[in-house]
Write a protein that holds these residues in place. Structure first.
Motif, PDB file in Angstrom:
ATOM      1  N   MET A 171     -24.177  59.372 -14.069  1.00 30.87           N
ATOM      2  CA  MET A 171     -24.497  58.801 -15.367  1.00 30.87           C
ATOM      3  C   MET A 171     -24.445  57.293 -15.232  1.00 30.87           C
ATOM      4  SD  MET A 171     -22.666  61.023 -18.378  1.00 30.87           S
ATOM      5  CE  MET A 171     -21.180  61.543 -17.512  1.00 30.87           C
ATOM      6  N   PRO A 172     -25.563  56.611 -15.473  1.00 35.19           N
ATOM      7  CA  PRO A 172     -25.554  55.149 -15.404  1.00 35.19           C
ATOM      8  C   PRO A 172     -24.825  54.558 -16.608  1.00 35.19           C
ATOM      9  CG  PRO A 172     -27.686  55.947 -16.143  1.00 35.19           C
ATOM     10  CD  PRO A 172     -26.884  57.165 -15.780  1.00 35.19           C
ATOM     11  N   TYR A 173     -24.498  53.287 -16.524  1.00 32.03           N
ATOM     12  CA  TYR A 173     -23.884  52.584 -17.645  1.00 32.03           C
ATOM     13  C   TYR A 173     -24.871  52.511 -18.802  1.00 32.03           C
ATOM     14  CZ  TYR A 173     -20.021  50.971 -14.689  1.00 32.03           C
ATOM     15  OH  TYR A 173     -18.912  50.910 -13.875  1.00 32.03           O
ATOM     16  N   GLU A 174     -24.347  52.565 -20.020  1.00 28.94           N
ATOM     17  CA  GLU A 174     -25.208  52.428 -21.193  1.00 28.94           C
ATOM     18  C   GLU A 174     -25.669  50.989 -21.386  1.00 28.94           C
ATOM     19  OE1 GLU A 174     -24.512  55.545 -24.619  1.00 28.94           O
ATOM     20  OE2 GLU A 174     -22.612  54.536 -24.166  1.00 28.94           O
TER      21      GLU A 174
ATOM     22  N   LEU B 214     -28.073  60.523 -21.682  1.00 31.77           N
ATOM     23  CA  LEU B 214     -29.432  60.397 -21.152  1.00 31.77           C
ATOM     24  C   LEU B 214     -30.500  60.508 -22.239  1.00 31.77           C
ATOM     25  CD1 LEU B 214     -29.089  62.526 -17.874  1.00 31.77           C
ATOM     26  CD2 LEU B 214     -28.857  60.047 -18.145  1.00 31.77           C
ATOM     27  N   ASN B 215     -30.051  60.646 -23.492  1.00 22.94           N
ATOM     28  CA  ASN B 215     -30.976  60.659 -24.634  1.00 22.94           C
ATOM     29  C   ASN B 215     -32.008  61.778 -24.542  1.00 22.94           C
ATOM     30  OD1 ASN B 215     -29.795  58.301 -25.830  1.00 22.94           O
ATOM     31  ND2 ASN B 215     -30.897  57.053 -24.341  1.00 22.94           N
ATOM     32  N   GLY B 216     -31.524  62.980 -24.341  1.00 22.40           N
ATOM     33  CA  GLY B 216     -32.403  64.138 -24.301  1.00 22.40           C
ATOM     34  C   GLY B 216     -31.576  65.400 -24.430  1.00 22.40           C
ATOM     35  N   THR B 217     -32.224  66.517 -24.701  1.00 22.68           N
ATOM     36  CA  THR B 217     -31.523  67.805 -24.747  1.00 22.68           C
ATOM     37  C   THR B 217     -31.558  68.396 -23.351  1.00 22.68           C
ATOM     38  OG1 THR B 217     -32.218  68.114 -27.051  1.00 22.68           O
ATOM     39  CG2 THR B 217     -31.408  70.056 -25.865  1.00 22.68           C
TER      40      THR B 217
ATOM     41  N   PRO C 292     -23.222  53.939 -10.628  1.00 17.25           N
ATOM     42  CA  PRO C 292     -23.002  54.830 -11.777  1.00 17.25           C
ATOM     43  C   PRO C 292     -21.617  54.635 -12.381  1.00 17.25           C
ATOM     44  CG  PRO C 292     -22.736  56.059  -9.740  1.00 17.25           C
ATOM     45  CD  PRO C 292     -23.215  54.678  -9.346  1.00 17.25           C
ATOM     46  N   GLU C 293     -21.542  54.885 -13.676  1.00 20.23           N
ATOM     47  CA  GLU C 293     -20.239  54.848 -14.342  1.00 20.23           C
ATOM     48  C   GLU C 293     -19.484  56.158 -14.129  1.00 20.23           C
ATOM     49  OE1 GLU C 293     -18.252  53.664 -18.663  1.00 20.23           O
ATOM     50  OE2 GLU C 293     -20.395  54.124 -18.537  1.00 20.23           O
ATOM     51  N   TYR C 294     -20.237  57.262 -14.103  1.00 23.27           N
ATOM     52  CA  TYR C 294     -19.636  58.587 -13.913  1.00 23.27           C
ATOM     53  C   TYR C 294     -20.433  59.384 -12.885  1.00 23.27           C
ATOM     54  CZ  TYR C 294     -17.243  57.723 -18.381  1.00 23.27           C
ATOM     55  OH  TYR C 294     -16.488  57.190 -19.388  1.00 23.27           O
ATOM     56  N   MET C 295     -19.735  60.288 -12.225  1.00 23.29           N
ATOM     57  CA  MET C 295     -20.342  61.315 -11.397  1.00 23.29           C
ATOM     58  C   MET C 295     -20.238  62.642 -12.163  1.00 23.29           C
ATOM     59  SD  MET C 295     -20.796  59.526  -8.433  1.00 23.29           S
ATOM     60  CE  MET C 295     -20.910  60.765  -7.121  1.00 23.29           C
ATOM     61  N   TRP C 296     -21.138  63.567 -11.899  1.00 24.79           N
ATOM     62  CA  TRP C 296     -21.031  64.885 -12.511  1.00 24.79           C
ATOM     63  C   TRP C 296     -21.570  65.952 -11.552  1.00 24.79           C
ATOM     64  CZ3 TRP C 296     -25.684  67.389 -12.946  1.00 24.79           C
ATOM     65  CH2 TRP C 296     -26.842  66.604 -13.043  1.00 24.79           C
TER      66      TRP C 296
END
Length: 329
Positions: free
Chosen positions: A206-209, A295-298, A222-226
């Protein structure tokens, strides 16, 4: 026989009847993953991710596809890599880093290649270079973080293929070697102990906002890994404490110890050098909700939430095939 036991037994029988497709075809970079859908559960890549800026890559090494990555040209890093987990049959190979020629020239080689001293300008502009990691002075303690780790790949060729920078993100050292490494080992252990079929894994970032961080003013940090896996075929005698981990499992890890605790709280009792790089285990739905927000999506990672749809006829046939003989003894 209880209804629960019958359902477990019938699912196992049905899965034994499903065909196994192991062969991979050859192809090239395109607008989709049509040449390497085998690496996705039910041959369906994640949905809901904004497509702008992203390049699907079927990662090919020594004339065979090894895994798939969704790459962002501007960020010079992947959003995720998707692969089939298989316990390694040997040690971690020597880190010989490679790049993807077709990101620079669509007509160039279809296989990842080893970096050489004089790289073409188009290649440099299209993707990350080794120098981005080795010569960075803007950030400290940054390592090359695998999305598809070599320790999750069986053959030496498969493990070598993970050493392409299109599978790498800038990861903080004590995340990479600490809590995130623990998660990778945990997932491998879950597969060995309880998964009786194919395990599909998708690992991403997840990139930084706002205020993006970059190494060498090029590669986004990235700010987070998932990560999430799908293992719909698992042992029918699954221990009670393991049931939350099947058929799906997910986690989010902190890659910035100074980030807020909206998604992953900080364990203040953790050892100082790993404190702030915590990894939070969660359900697949929780991860998808987090990704949808960021990520602004479903976002849907696994088709149908990794749940098999079985007709009553097939359930009965599977029960008869696998279970009815138990009544004869």
């Amino acid at each position: 026989m209880s209804h629960k036991k019958m359902l477990q037994c019938s699912m196992g029988a049905l899965l034994l009847l499903l065909p196994w497709f192991g062969g991979l075809v050859l192809g090239e970079i395109s607008k989709d993953f049509s040449q390497c859908l085998d690496f996705f559960y039910k041959e369906t890549p994640p949905t809901g991710i904004p497509a702008e800026g992203y390049q699907p890559i079927c990662q090919r090494y020594q004339n065979q596809y090894r895994f798939a990555s969704l790459y962002h040209r501007e960020h010079h890093s992947p959003l995720y890599s998707a692969y089939i987990l298989s316990p390694p049959d040997g040690k971690r190979p020597k880190s010989t880093w490679m790049f993807e020629p077709q990101l620079a020239f669509s007509s160039d080689s279809k296989e990842m290649q080893i970096f050489h001293p004089h790289m073409n300008k188009n290649v440099i502009e299209s993707q990350a270079m080794e120098e981005d990691y080795t010569n960075s002075t803007t950030l400290h303690n940054i390592t090359k973080g695998h999305l598809n780790p070599s320790g999750h790949q069986k053959t030496e060729e498969d493990r070598k293929a993970t050493f392409t920078l299109t599978n790498i993100v800038p990861q903080e050292e004590f995340s990479n070697s600490g809590p995130w490494s623990d998660l990778e080992q945990e997932v491998l252990g879950q597969f060995k102990a309880f998964c009786s079929g194919t395990m599909h894994v998708i690992t991403g970032v997840m990139p930084y906002e706002s205020k993006p961080r970059r190494i060498n003013n090029r590669v986004s940090v990235p700010e987070y890994m998932w990560s999430a896996y799908s293992c719909p075929s698992f042992r029918s005698d699954l221990p009670e404490q393991e049931k939350p981990f099947f058929p799906t499992y997910a986690a989010v890890g902190r890659n910035d110890r100074s980030s807020g605790e909206e998604f992953v709280p900080v364990n203040v009792k953790a050892k100082p050098y790993v404190r702030g790089y915590d990894v939070r285990r969660m359900s697949l739905q929780e991860l998808e909700d987090i990704l949808s927000k960021r990520l602004n999506g479903t976002i849907t990672l696994f088709n149908g939430q990794c749940q098999y749809e079985m007709s009553l006829w097939w359930v009965c046939a599977a029960v008869f095939t696998m279970c009815s003989t138990s009544f004869l003894f």
